[in-house]
Each structure stands twice: as structure tokens, then as C-alpha cells.
Scaffold this motif. Structure first.
Motif, PDB file in Angstrom:
ATOM      1  N   VAL A   1       6.259 -32.618  17.781  1.00 55.07           N
ATOM      2  CA  VAL A   1       6.673 -33.777  16.986  1.00 55.07           C
ATOM      3  C   VAL A   1       7.532 -33.294  15.819  1.00 55.07           C
ATOM      4  CG1 VAL A   1       4.702 -35.218  17.629  1.00 55.07           C
ATOM      5  CG2 VAL A   1       4.532 -33.725  15.640  1.00 55.07           C
ATOM      6  N   ARG A   2       8.446 -34.151  15.406  1.00 57.20           N
ATOM      7  CA  ARG A   2       9.350 -33.823  14.300  1.00 57.20           C
ATOM      8  C   ARG A   2       8.593 -33.873  12.977  1.00 57.20           C
ATOM      9  NH1 ARG A   2      15.196 -36.271  15.932  1.00 57.20           N
ATOM     10  NH2 ARG A   2      14.854 -36.235  18.175  1.00 57.20           N
ATOM     11  N   THR A   3       8.846 -32.849  12.160  1.00 60.99           N
ATOM     12  CA  THR A   3       8.205 -32.807  10.837  1.00 60.99           C
ATOM     13  C   THR A   3       9.223 -32.764   9.706  1.00 60.99           C
ATOM     14  OG1 THR A   3       8.033 -30.391  10.899  1.00 60.99           O
ATOM     15  CG2 THR A   3       6.144 -31.661  11.746  1.00 60.99           C
ATOM     16  N   GLY A   4      10.493 -32.621  10.035  1.00 65.15           N
ATOM     17  CA  GLY A   4      11.514 -32.573   8.997  1.00 65.15           C
ATOM     18  C   GLY A   4      12.851 -32.151   9.559  1.00 65.15           C
ATOM     19  N   ARG A   5      13.786 -31.980   8.642  1.00 64.33           N
ATOM     20  CA  ARG A   5      15.158 -31.626   9.024  1.00 64.33           C
ATOM     21  C   ARG A   5      15.804 -30.886   7.876  1.00 64.33           C
ATOM     22  NH1 ARG A   5      20.309 -33.692   8.488  1.00 64.33           N
ATOM     23  NH2 ARG A   5      21.624 -33.608  10.346  1.00 64.33           N
ATOM     24  N   SER A   6      16.654 -29.933   8.216  1.00 64.47           N
ATOM     25  CA  SER A   6      17.465 -29.208   7.232  1.00 64.47           C
ATOM     26  C   SER A   6      18.923 -29.407   7.594  1.00 64.47           C
ATOM     27  CB  SER A   6      17.146 -27.707   7.258  1.00 64.47           C
ATOM     28  OG  SER A   6      15.799 -27.478   6.968  1.00 64.47           O
ATOM     29  N   GLU A   7      19.775 -29.517   6.593  1.00 59.90           N
ATOM     30  CA  GLU A   7      21.208 -29.708   6.826  1.00 59.90           C
ATOM     31  C   GLU A   7      21.904 -28.448   7.315  1.00 59.90           C
ATOM     32  OE1 GLU A   7      23.324 -32.347   6.740  1.00 59.90           O
ATOM     33  OE2 GLU A   7      21.551 -33.591   6.536  1.00 59.90           O
ATOM     34  N   THR A   8      21.300 -27.287   7.023  1.00 55.68           N
ATOM     35  CA  THR A   8      21.941 -26.008   7.358  1.00 55.68           C
ATOM     36  C   THR A   8      20.956 -25.087   8.074  1.00 55.68           C
ATOM     37  OG1 THR A   8      21.314 -25.025   5.251  1.00 55.68           O
ATOM     38  CG2 THR A   8      23.454 -26.143   5.336  1.00 55.68           C
ATOM     39  N   ASP A   9      21.502 -24.038   8.682  1.00 57.79           N
ATOM     40  CA  ASP A   9      20.645 -23.012   9.272  1.00 57.79           C
ATOM     41  C   ASP A   9      20.169 -22.073   8.155  1.00 57.79           C
ATOM     42  OD1 ASP A   9      22.684 -21.136   8.737  1.00 57.79           O
ATOM     43  OD2 ASP A   9      23.191 -20.821  10.835  1.00 57.79           O
ATOM     44  N   PRO A  10      19.299 -21.103   8.457  1.00 63.96           N
ATOM     45  CA  PRO A  10      18.767 -20.241   7.389  1.00 63.96           C
ATOM     46  C   PRO A  10      19.819 -19.453   6.615  1.00 63.96           C
ATOM     47  CG  PRO A  10      17.402 -20.053   9.344  1.00 63.96           C
ATOM     48  CD  PRO A  10      18.618 -20.860   9.736  1.00 63.96           C
ATOM     49  N   GLN A  11      21.001 -19.241   7.198  1.00 62.86           N
ATOM     50  CA  GLN A  11      22.067 -18.524   6.508  1.00 62.86           C
ATOM     51  C   GLN A  11      22.993 -19.470   5.749  1.00 62.86           C
ATOM     52  OE1 GLN A  11      21.275 -17.791   9.893  1.00 62.86           O
ATOM     53  NE2 GLN A  11      19.946 -16.214   9.064  1.00 62.86           N
ATOM     54  N   GLY A  12      22.674 -20.759   5.727  1.00 63.58           N
ATOM     55  CA  GLY A  12      23.473 -21.727   4.996  1.00 63.58           C
ATOM     56  C   GLY A  12      24.663 -22.273   5.766  1.00 63.58           C
ATOM     57  N   ARG A  13      24.730 -21.970   7.058  1.00 63.80           N
ATOM     58  CA  ARG A  13      25.830 -22.497   7.868  1.00 63.80           C
ATOM     59  C   ARG A  13      25.583 -23.978   8.163  1.00 63.80           C
ATOM     60  NH1 ARG A  13      24.467 -17.588  10.647  1.00 63.80           N
ATOM     61  NH2 ARG A  13      25.959 -15.962  10.157  1.00 63.80           N
ATOM     62  N   PRO A  14      26.638 -24.742   8.419  1.00 63.84           N
ATOM     63  CA  PRO A  14      26.494 -26.196   8.605  1.00 63.84           C
ATOM     64  C   PRO A  14      25.989 -26.597   9.992  1.00 63.84           C
ATOM     65  CG  PRO A  14      28.782 -25.596   8.844  1.00 63.84           C
ATOM     66  CD  PRO A  14      28.035 -24.326   8.460  1.00 63.84           C
ATOM     67  N   TYR A  15      24.849 -26.046  10.379  1.00 62.59           N
ATOM     68  CA  TYR A  15      24.239 -26.361  11.663  1.00 62.59           C
ATOM     69  C   TYR A  15      22.830 -26.907  11.393  1.00 62.59           C
ATOM     70  CZ  TYR A  15      28.060 -23.338  13.108  1.00 62.59           C
ATOM     71  OH  TYR A  15      29.296 -22.768  13.274  1.00 62.59           O
ATOM     72  N   PRO A  16      22.686 -28.240  11.387  1.00 60.03           N
ATOM     73  CA  PRO A  16      21.394 -28.844  11.052  1.00 60.03           C
ATOM     74  C   PRO A  16      20.277 -28.404  11.996  1.00 60.03           C
ATOM     75  CG  PRO A  16      23.127 -30.513  11.113  1.00 60.03           C
ATOM     76  CD  PRO A  16      23.709 -29.254  11.672  1.00 60.03           C
ATOM     77  N   LEU A  17      19.096 -28.256  11.411  1.00 61.11           N
ATOM     78  CA  LEU A  17      17.897 -27.887  12.165  1.00 61.11           C
ATOM     79  C   LEU A  17      16.884 -29.018  12.095  1.00 61.11           C
ATOM     80  CD1 LEU A  17      17.313 -24.225  10.955  1.00 61.11           C
ATOM     81  CD2 LEU A  17      18.422 -24.981  13.064  1.00 61.11           C
ATOM     82  N   VAL A  18      16.171 -29.216  13.186  1.00 59.59           N
ATOM     83  CA  VAL A  18      15.049 -30.141  13.223  1.00 59.59           C
ATOM     84  C   VAL A  18      13.793 -29.288  13.276  1.00 59.59           C
ATOM     85  CG1 VAL A  18      13.894 -31.990  14.505  1.00 59.59           C
ATOM     86  CG2 VAL A  18      16.404 -31.923  14.382  1.00 59.59           C
ATOM     87  N   HIS A  19      12.842 -29.580  12.389  1.00 58.40           N
ATOM     88  CA  HIS A  19      11.585 -28.841  12.316  1.00 58.40           C
ATOM     89  C   HIS A  19      10.549 -29.586  13.158  1.00 58.40           C
ATOM     90  CE1 HIS A  19      13.687 -26.912   9.058  1.00 58.40           C
ATOM     91  NE2 HIS A  19      13.712 -28.040   8.367  1.00 58.40           N
ATOM     92  N   LEU A  20       9.848 -28.830  13.992  1.00 52.41           N
ATOM     93  CA  LEU A  20       8.861 -29.407  14.906  1.00 52.41           C
ATOM     94  C   LEU A  20       7.537 -28.659  14.806  1.00 52.41           C
ATOM     95  CD1 LEU A  20      11.225 -29.484  18.009  1.00 52.41           C
ATOM     96  CD2 LEU A  20      10.558 -31.480  16.707  1.00 52.41           C
ATOM     97  N   ARG A  21       6.459 -29.367  15.118  1.00 50.77           N
ATOM     98  CA  ARG A  21       5.117 -28.768  15.197  1.00 50.77           C
ATOM     99  C   ARG A  21       4.455 -29.307  16.459  1.00 50.77           C
ATOM    100  NH1 ARG A  21       1.681 -26.285  12.098  1.00 50.77           N
ATOM    101  NH2 ARG A  21       2.822 -26.630  10.169  1.00 50.77           N
ATOM    102  N   HIS A  22       3.714 -28.420  17.133  1.00 52.30           N
ATOM    103  CA  HIS A  22       3.004 -28.881  18.326  1.00 52.30           C
ATOM    104  C   HIS A  22       1.869 -29.807  17.915  1.00 52.30           C
ATOM    105  CE1 HIS A  22       0.645 -28.707  22.082  1.00 52.30           C
ATOM    106  NE2 HIS A  22       1.862 -28.800  22.575  1.00 52.30           N
ATOM    107  N   SER A  23       1.779 -30.924  18.588  1.00 51.52           N
ATOM    108  CA  SER A  23       0.794 -31.951  18.236  1.00 51.52           C
ATOM    109  C   SER A  23      -0.597 -31.652  18.757  1.00 51.52           C
ATOM    110  CB  SER A  23       1.251 -33.300  18.793  1.00 51.52           C
ATOM    111  OG  SER A  23       1.224 -33.254  20.220  1.00 51.52           O
ATOM    112  N   GLY A  24      -0.719 -30.643  19.625  1.00 50.34           N
ATOM    113  CA  GLY A  24      -2.013 -30.365  20.241  1.00 50.34           C
ATOM    114  C   GLY A  24      -2.203 -31.143  21.519  1.00 50.34           C
TER     115      GLY A  24
END
Length: 155
Positions: free
Chosen positions: A122-145
């Protein structure tokens, strides 16, 4: 197909898998960013992590997994073998190691979100950039069990 721990001599094949998978699924990367990330993966990342490999009957790696605690740091499958359950096998191994696993996926890689969401993430959040600050958005997910199998059987 089975999962085994990687060895130092598996790193070149893992890099080959990474390169072909990224080229097949990450066409949004600029050529400069793709080249910079390649150097980082080849020189700093893959040689220094614990690899888990999905191997065929001849012990040829067809996909790999890297975990950092509960974080799925990398899961890539050779594109020539997509759709054969290798990614799911690797993901099941990740969930055996870390039942509440988390993962960040590129929003622009069209195969990533459907893969994880179909398997109980399931989605838990979003970042506008990758860890190096590049303009590639990330979606954060966690396993729901909850696995896709238990959802479909009503459990």
C-alpha cells in the motif's frame, strides 16, 4: 527456480540484469543520469551488498534482490524472463526476511506500482525526487501483511 545467496562472482551477471531491466523499464532517465547511475550501481552498490538471486536449474541468475533491513533496496528481473513469476519469487523471499517490508518505486516506471500493489503493498507517501535529488518521483510503499493469494481466496 530457486533463491540462493549471491557470491562475488555473481556481481557481473547482476549488473547485466540491472542494465537490461533498467533499459527496458526506465526510458524516462536522461542519458546523463542513466550513465551516472550505472557507475554508482557498478562500482559502489552491487559489489558491496548482500545479493539474493533467483537462479534457473543451471544456476544462472535470472533476477536479484537486495535488502537493507526491512527496505527492498533493489529487485530486478532479466526482461527476457519477465512474466514468469521470478519477481514474485524474489518478493516472497523479501517478505520472508522482512514481513513488513517497505520499498520505494519510481513513479515513472509503469511496471513497478502495479507489481507491488497486486502483491499487498500500500502507498504510504511520495517524494518529488530520487535520493540523489534527481527529478524522478518515488512512491513509498509498505507491505500490508495481506498477500494477493489470501485476498483472492477471501482470507
Amino acid at each position: 527456480m530457486q533463491i540462493r545467496e549471491g557470491r562475488p562472482d555473481d556481481v557481473p551477471r547482476a549488473l547485466e540484469i540491472w542494465r537490461t531491466a533498467v533499459d527496458a523499464t526506465h526510458g524516462f532517465l536522461t542519458p546523463q543520469d542513466r550513465a551516472e547511475i550505472d557507475v554508482m550501481v557498478a562500482e559502489d552498490f552491487l559489489p558491496n551488498v548482500e545479493l539474493w538471486l533467483a537462479v534457473d536449474a543451471g544456476d544462472r541468475p535470472l533476477g536479484f534482490l537486495v535488502m537493507d533491513g526491512a527496505m527492498i533496496d533493489a529487485l530486478f528481473v532479466d526482461p527476457a524472463h519477465h512474466g514468469r513469476g521470478i519477481g514474485t519469487l524474489l518478493l516472497d523471499h523479501a517478505l520472508a526476511l522482512a514481513p513488513g517490508a517497505i520499498v520505494d518505486v519510481s513513479e515513472q516506471a509503469s511496471n513497478a506500482l502495479p507489481f507491488y500493489e497486486a502483491r499487498g503493498f500500500v502507498r504510504t507517501g511520495r517524494s518529488e525526487t530520487d535520493p540523489q535529488g534527481r527529478p524522478y518521483p518515488l512512491v513509498h510503499l509498505r507491505h500490508s501483511g495481506t498477500s494477493a493469494a489470501s485476498k483472492s481466496s477471501g482470507q
